[in-house]
Motif scaffolding. Structure first.
Motif, PDB file in Angstrom:
ATOM      1  N   LEU A 241      20.225   6.418  -1.832  1.00  0.00           N
ATOM      2  CA  LEU A 241      21.100   7.574  -2.046  1.00  0.00           C
ATOM      3  C   LEU A 241      21.288   7.821  -3.536  1.00  0.00           C
ATOM      4  N   TYR A 242      21.452   6.751  -4.312  1.00  0.00           N
ATOM      5  CA  TYR A 242      21.581   6.922  -5.762  1.00  0.00           C
ATOM      6  C   TYR A 242      20.286   7.411  -6.381  1.00  0.00           C
ATOM      7  N   LEU A 243      19.165   6.997  -5.815  1.00  0.00           N
ATOM      8  CA  LEU A 243      17.869   7.421  -6.328  1.00  0.00           C
ATOM      9  C   LEU A 243      17.639   8.917  -6.113  1.00  0.00           C
ATOM     10  N   THR A 244      18.305   9.509  -5.122  1.00  0.00           N
ATOM     11  CA  THR A 244      18.133  10.949  -4.885  1.00  0.00           C
ATOM     12  C   THR A 244      18.701  11.789  -6.024  1.00  0.00           C
ATOM     13  N   ASN A 245      19.379  11.163  -7.003  1.00  0.00           N
ATOM     14  CA  ASN A 245      19.844  11.897  -8.176  1.00  0.00           C
ATOM     15  C   ASN A 245      18.685  12.469  -8.985  1.00  0.00           C
ATOM     16  N   THR A 246      17.534  11.805  -8.910  1.00  0.00           N
ATOM     17  CA  THR A 246      16.353  12.313  -9.612  1.00  0.00           C
ATOM     18  C   THR A 246      15.157  12.487  -8.678  1.00  0.00           C
ATOM     19  N   ARG A 247      15.312  12.180  -7.388  1.00  0.00           N
ATOM     20  CA  ARG A 247      14.215  12.300  -6.431  1.00  0.00           C
ATOM     21  C   ARG A 247      14.640  13.164  -5.242  1.00  0.00           C
ATOM     22  N   PRO A 248      14.698  14.471  -5.431  1.00  0.00           N
ATOM     23  CA  PRO A 248      15.073  15.348  -4.307  1.00  0.00           C
ATOM     24  C   PRO A 248      14.085  15.298  -3.156  1.00  0.00           C
ATOM     25  N   ASP A 249      12.863  14.797  -3.404  1.00  0.00           N
ATOM     26  CA  ASP A 249      11.850  14.751  -2.355  1.00  0.00           C
ATOM     27  C   ASP A 249      12.185  13.759  -1.242  1.00  0.00           C
ATOM     28  N   ILE A 250      13.128  12.837  -1.492  1.00  0.00           N
ATOM     29  CA  ILE A 250      13.497  11.892  -0.433  1.00  0.00           C
ATOM     30  C   ILE A 250      14.903  12.172   0.101  1.00  0.00           C
ATOM     31  N   SER A 251      15.528  13.255  -0.342  1.00  0.00           N
ATOM     32  CA  SER A 251      16.915  13.529   0.044  1.00  0.00           C
ATOM     33  C   SER A 251      17.068  13.678   1.556  1.00  0.00           C
ATOM     34  N   TYR A 252      16.158  14.413   2.185  1.00  0.00           N
ATOM     35  CA  TYR A 252      16.317  14.686   3.619  1.00  0.00           C
ATOM     36  C   TYR A 252      16.228  13.425   4.455  1.00  0.00           C
ATOM     37  N   ILE A 253      15.188  12.624   4.249  1.00  0.00           N
ATOM     38  CA  ILE A 253      14.992  11.450   5.093  1.00  0.00           C
ATOM     39  C   ILE A 253      16.056  10.384   4.814  1.00  0.00           C
ATOM     40  N   VAL A 254      16.503  10.247   3.557  1.00  0.00           N
ATOM     41  CA  VAL A 254      17.570   9.292   3.258  1.00  0.00           C
ATOM     42  C   VAL A 254      18.870   9.749   3.907  1.00  0.00           C
TER      43      VAL A 254
ATOM     44  N   LYS B 240       0.836  -1.186   0.000  1.00  0.00           N
ATOM     45  CA  LYS B 240       0.000   0.000   0.000  1.00  0.00           C
ATOM     46  C   LYS B 240       0.882   1.251   0.000  1.00  0.00           C
ATOM     47  N   PRO B 241       0.686   2.153  -0.958  1.00  0.00           N
ATOM     48  CA  PRO B 241       1.543   3.350  -1.036  1.00  0.00           C
ATOM     49  C   PRO B 241       1.362   4.253   0.175  1.00  0.00           C
ATOM     50  N   SER B 242       2.433   4.956   0.519  1.00  0.00           N
ATOM     51  CA  SER B 242       2.383   5.944   1.589  1.00  0.00           C
ATOM     52  C   SER B 242       2.328   7.337   0.968  1.00  0.00           C
ATOM     53  N   PRO B 243       1.487   8.236   1.485  1.00  0.00           N
ATOM     54  CA  PRO B 243       1.405   9.584   0.907  1.00  0.00           C
ATOM     55  C   PRO B 243       2.625  10.448   1.217  1.00  0.00           C
ATOM     56  N   LEU B 244       3.407  10.065   2.238  1.00  0.00           N
ATOM     57  CA  LEU B 244       4.571  10.844   2.653  1.00  0.00           C
ATOM     58  C   LEU B 244       5.781   9.922   2.799  1.00  0.00           C
ATOM     59  N   PRO B 245       6.989  10.425   2.537  1.00  0.00           N
ATOM     60  CA  PRO B 245       8.185   9.597   2.694  1.00  0.00           C
ATOM     61  C   PRO B 245       8.628   9.446   4.141  1.00  0.00           C
ATOM     62  N   MET B 246       8.059  10.237   5.042  1.00  0.00           N
ATOM     63  CA  MET B 246       8.461  10.208   6.454  1.00  0.00           C
ATOM     64  C   MET B 246       7.365  10.817   7.300  1.00  0.00           C
ATOM     65  N   GLU B 247       7.393  10.523   8.582  1.00  0.00           N
ATOM     66  CA  GLU B 247       6.451  11.140   9.506  1.00  0.00           C
ATOM     67  C   GLU B 247       6.853  12.601   9.743  1.00  0.00           C
ATOM     68  N   PRO B 248       5.891  13.510   9.822  1.00  0.00           N
ATOM     69  CA  PRO B 248       6.223  14.918  10.084  1.00  0.00           C
ATOM     70  C   PRO B 248       6.958  15.073  11.424  1.00  0.00           C
ATOM     71  N   ASN B 249       7.944  15.960  11.432  1.00  0.00           N
ATOM     72  CA  ASN B 249       8.717  16.276  12.649  1.00  0.00           C
ATOM     73  C   ASN B 249       9.359  15.023  13.262  1.00  0.00           C
ATOM     74  N   ILE B 250       9.837  14.142  12.409  1.00  0.00           N
ATOM     75  CA  ILE B 250      10.413  12.890  12.884  1.00  0.00           C
ATOM     76  C   ILE B 250      11.696  13.150  13.674  1.00  0.00           C
ATOM     77  N   LYS B 251      11.886  12.410  14.775  1.00  0.00           N
ATOM     78  CA  LYS B 251      13.089  12.483  15.596  1.00  0.00           C
ATOM     79  C   LYS B 251      13.619  11.065  15.782  1.00  0.00           C
ATOM     80  N   LEU B 252      14.814  10.804  15.282  1.00  0.00           N
ATOM     81  CA  LEU B 252      15.392   9.472  15.364  1.00  0.00           C
ATOM     82  C   LEU B 252      16.585   9.466  16.318  1.00  0.00           C
ATOM     83  N   HIS B 253      16.677   8.410  17.117  1.00  0.00           N
ATOM     84  CA  HIS B 253      17.767   8.261  18.075  1.00  0.00           C
ATOM     85  C   HIS B 253      18.629   7.066  17.681  1.00  0.00           C
ATOM     86  N   LYS B 254      19.914   7.131  17.973  1.00  0.00           N
ATOM     87  CA  LYS B 254      20.821   6.038  17.619  1.00  0.00           C
ATOM     88  C   LYS B 254      20.581   4.798  18.474  1.00  0.00           C
TER      89      LYS B 254
END
Length: 233
Positions: free
Chosen positions: A141-154, A107-121
């Motif tokens: 990372l290679y896909l971000t060459n044409t998909r800037p919309d996922i650059s931040y979360i990747v 099932k597709p997700s409308p967003l690549p990440m949860e808003p205001n996501i905070k990740l801990h190590k």
């Protein structure tokens, strides 16, 4: 662009970019030609066919070359041209990743990440197959060459390559479900675009909860065409 000249066939022929050593440029008052090299593959771009033919003729005197015609596919990138502009995407590359991960019917997700996501190590259990996590991050990372919309979360998830956790891997799968909804999305460079340069930047102050480091992001347009972008800690 910084570049230096070199000699080809006894004359100054082209300039090598210092920012990208695989890129060569010839610029005169009447034409502009660019040559991009990857191992034994070469892309030649020019404002006119005469300059392109000159490059191919010159190369054929030194190497055995094969002309594959207009550029349509290169290193996983698909290029389509029309009178409206040039479209670059990685549809097959995206679908191959989804197929490998068994998510073609997810099932597709409308967003690549949860808003205001905070990740801990140290968040959650340790992921049992870190190699798979690293491979998947590398492909995205290679896909971000044409998909800037996922650059931040990747970029964010690439911070946990050493010891990935289960929640980190789940966020990678969420990106894949987002890609499932638009595998053919990419970049479009319209023919009507102007040469006006526009840049946007933003910063997220101390948004890394473990280190209190910040993230800066920018994107650069030439007219309506997005030509550069980055997300960096």
């Amino acid at each position: 662009m910084e570049h230096e000249a070199f000699i080809f066939s006894g004359r100054v022929w082209i300039c090598q970019s210092k920012s990208d050593y695989s890129l060569f440029i010839k610029h005169t008052t009447s034409s502009f030609t660019a040559l991009l090299v990857y191992i034994d593959d070469i892309i030649v771009m020019s404002l006119n066919h005469t300059s392109t033919d000159e490059v191919k003729k010159l190369l054929s005197t030194k190497f055995k070359i094969k002309n594959l015609g207009s550029l349509k596919y290169f290193l996983g990138m698909e290029i389509a041209r029309s009178k409206n502009g040039i479209q670059i995407c990685q549809t097959k590359y995206t679908l191959d990743i989804l197929s490998e991960m068994g998510l073609l019917v997810a099932k597709p997700s409308p967003l690549p990440m949860e808003p205001n996501i905070k990740l801990h190590k140290d968040q959650g259990d340790v992921f049992q197959d870190p190699t798979q996590y690293r491979k998947l991050v590398g492909k995205l990372l290679y896909l971000t060459n044409t998909r800037p919309d996922i650059s931040y979360i990747v970029h964010l998830l690439s911070q946990f390559m050493e010891t990935p956790r289960v929640p980190h891997y789940d966020d990678l799968l969420k990106i894949l479900r987002y890609l499932k909804g638009s595998p053919g999305q990419g970049l479009f460079f319209p023919t009507t675009s102007s040469l006006q340069l526009t840049a946007y930047c933003d910063a997220n102050w101390a948004n890394y909860p473990d280190t209190r480091r910040s993230t800066t992001r920018f994107c650069i347009f030439i007219g309506k065409s997005l030509v550069a972008w980055k997300s960096k800690k």
